[in-house]
Design a protein around this motif. Structure first.
Motif, PDB file in Angstrom:
ATOM      1  N   ASP A 111       0.831  -1.210   0.000  1.00  0.00           N
ATOM      2  CA  ASP A 111       0.000   0.000   0.000  1.00  0.00           C
ATOM      3  C   ASP A 111       0.868   1.264   0.000  1.00  0.00           C
ATOM      4  O   ASP A 111       1.353   1.710   1.038  1.00  0.00           O
ATOM      5  CB  ASP A 111      -0.965   0.017   1.186  1.00  0.00           C
ATOM      6  CG  ASP A 111      -1.950  -1.135   1.135  1.00  0.00           C
ATOM      7  OD1 ASP A 111      -2.049  -1.796   0.079  1.00  0.00           O
ATOM      8  OD2 ASP A 111      -2.610  -1.395   2.156  1.00  0.00           O
ATOM      9  N   THR A 128      -3.003   0.469  -3.945  1.00  0.00           N
ATOM     10  CA  THR A 128      -3.238  -0.596  -2.967  1.00  0.00           C
ATOM     11  C   THR A 128      -2.748  -1.922  -3.527  1.00  0.00           C
ATOM     12  O   THR A 128      -3.139  -2.327  -4.624  1.00  0.00           O
ATOM     13  CB  THR A 128      -4.744  -0.705  -2.641  1.00  0.00           C
ATOM     14  OG1 THR A 128      -5.212   0.549  -2.138  1.00  0.00           O
ATOM     15  CG2 THR A 128      -4.984  -1.785  -1.602  1.00  0.00           C
ATOM     16  N   THR A 182      -2.296   7.226  -4.625  1.00  0.00           N
ATOM     17  CA  THR A 182      -2.319   6.027  -3.789  1.00  0.00           C
ATOM     18  C   THR A 182      -2.445   4.781  -4.647  1.00  0.00           C
ATOM     19  O   THR A 182      -3.099   4.796  -5.694  1.00  0.00           O
ATOM     20  CB  THR A 182      -3.487   6.078  -2.788  1.00  0.00           C
ATOM     21  OG1 THR A 182      -4.729   6.166  -3.496  1.00  0.00           O
ATOM     22  CG2 THR A 182      -3.356   7.273  -1.862  1.00  0.00           C
ATOM     23  N   THR A 189      -6.166  -1.136  -9.077  1.00  0.00           N
ATOM     24  CA  THR A 189      -5.918  -0.879  -7.656  1.00  0.00           C
ATOM     25  C   THR A 189      -5.199   0.450  -7.442  1.00  0.00           C
ATOM     26  O   THR A 189      -4.684   0.727  -6.358  1.00  0.00           O
ATOM     27  CB  THR A 189      -5.086  -2.023  -7.036  1.00  0.00           C
ATOM     28  OG1 THR A 189      -3.912  -2.239  -7.815  1.00  0.00           O
ATOM     29  CG2 THR A 189      -5.893  -3.297  -6.967  1.00  0.00           C
TER      30      THR A 189
END
Length: 255
Positions: free
Chosen positions: A175, A188, A186, A216
């Motif tokens: 992450d 993940t 971001t 993701t």
């Protein structure tokens, strides 16, 4: 600054075609024109607001002279130049102080042949229209990524075609949060030891160890890096005992 920069088309020096700049390339370091369109300001009589500026394509004209000692040779040189007509060409100019490149569509190569005492000459120009009006540096800049913000050494224009790589060494990391100027990106997932997450803003792709990982990739998108933001880049992991590292690679851009 030298008045006549060295010129290459797609990496080939135009001298190869017996062509030379016969005058300075006017305005090649000037910013292209911008149009600040306005719109009515609802609720205010006579009020207007300025919209985000639009930048016109850059028109680049290179004044050239083709020199040969035989008609056949001159014709060969001219045909070599005219092979670029209607094509997208990477044009590089280097005056010994500043070296920059730009991609443009070659739209015209008007040449007028004549003869001087012992030399055959054609004078004219090569004209490009560059839909992306920004010049690029001819070599890439690499910024190191870790937990400490690293300020990006940009030119004077935004960079939108960067490539960001996050690596994991020793063990995996999980992450990832990336700070890129005022933007937070971001992702993940887990990056295994010895592997890398690659975010390519020019191709709009995100890959983990070469495998598509866009699904993701969370908030942030693929923002341009703006020099007005005093941009810095850094990254952190949420968990994992591996060491996070990486790089941000881009070419400086100039108006």
């Amino acid at each position: 600054m030298a008045s006549t920069p060295t010129v290459t088309f797609d990496g080939t020096n135009i001298n190869t075609f017996g062509a030379y700049l016969n005058a300075d390339v006017e305005g090649w370091l000037d910013a292209p024109s911008q149009d600040y369109a306005t719109a009515s300001f609802v609720g205010a009589i006579g009020g207007v607001v300025s919209r985000y500026p639009t930048t016109a394509p850059r028109r680049l004209r290179l004044p050239i002279r083709v020199i040969a000692t035989a008609i056949a040779t001159r014709e060969t040189y001219e045909q070599s130049l005219k092979a670029y007509l209607t094509k997208d060409v990477v044009v590089k100019l280097d005056d010994g102080t500043t070296a920059r490149e730009i991609t443009g569509r070659c739209v015209a190569i008007p040449l007028v042949p004549y003869k001087v005492p012992v030399t055959l000459v054609s004078d004219g120009s090569v004209v490009f229209v560059c839909s992306d009006p920004l010049w690029r540096a001819t070599s890439s800049t690499t910024e190191t990524i870790n937990g400490t913000p690293n300020t990006c050494a940009l030119g004077n224009a935004p960079v939108s075609d960067w490539v960001l790589t996050i690596t994991a060494t020793t063990n995996s990391i999980t992450d990832i949060t990336i700070t890129l100027g005022p933007n937070t990106l971001t992702w993940t997932g887990t990056i295994a030891a010895g592997q890398a997450l690659v975010i390519d803003a020019s191709a709009y792709t995100v890959k983990n160890n070469g495998v598509d990982a866009l699904s993701t990739y969370g908030s942030g998108g693929f923002p341009a890096i703006n020099p007005n933001d005093t941009p810095a880049v850094s990254a952190t992991k949420a968990s994992g005992s591996g060491t996070l590292g990486g790089s941000l690679v881009y070419k400086k851009r100039y108006w």
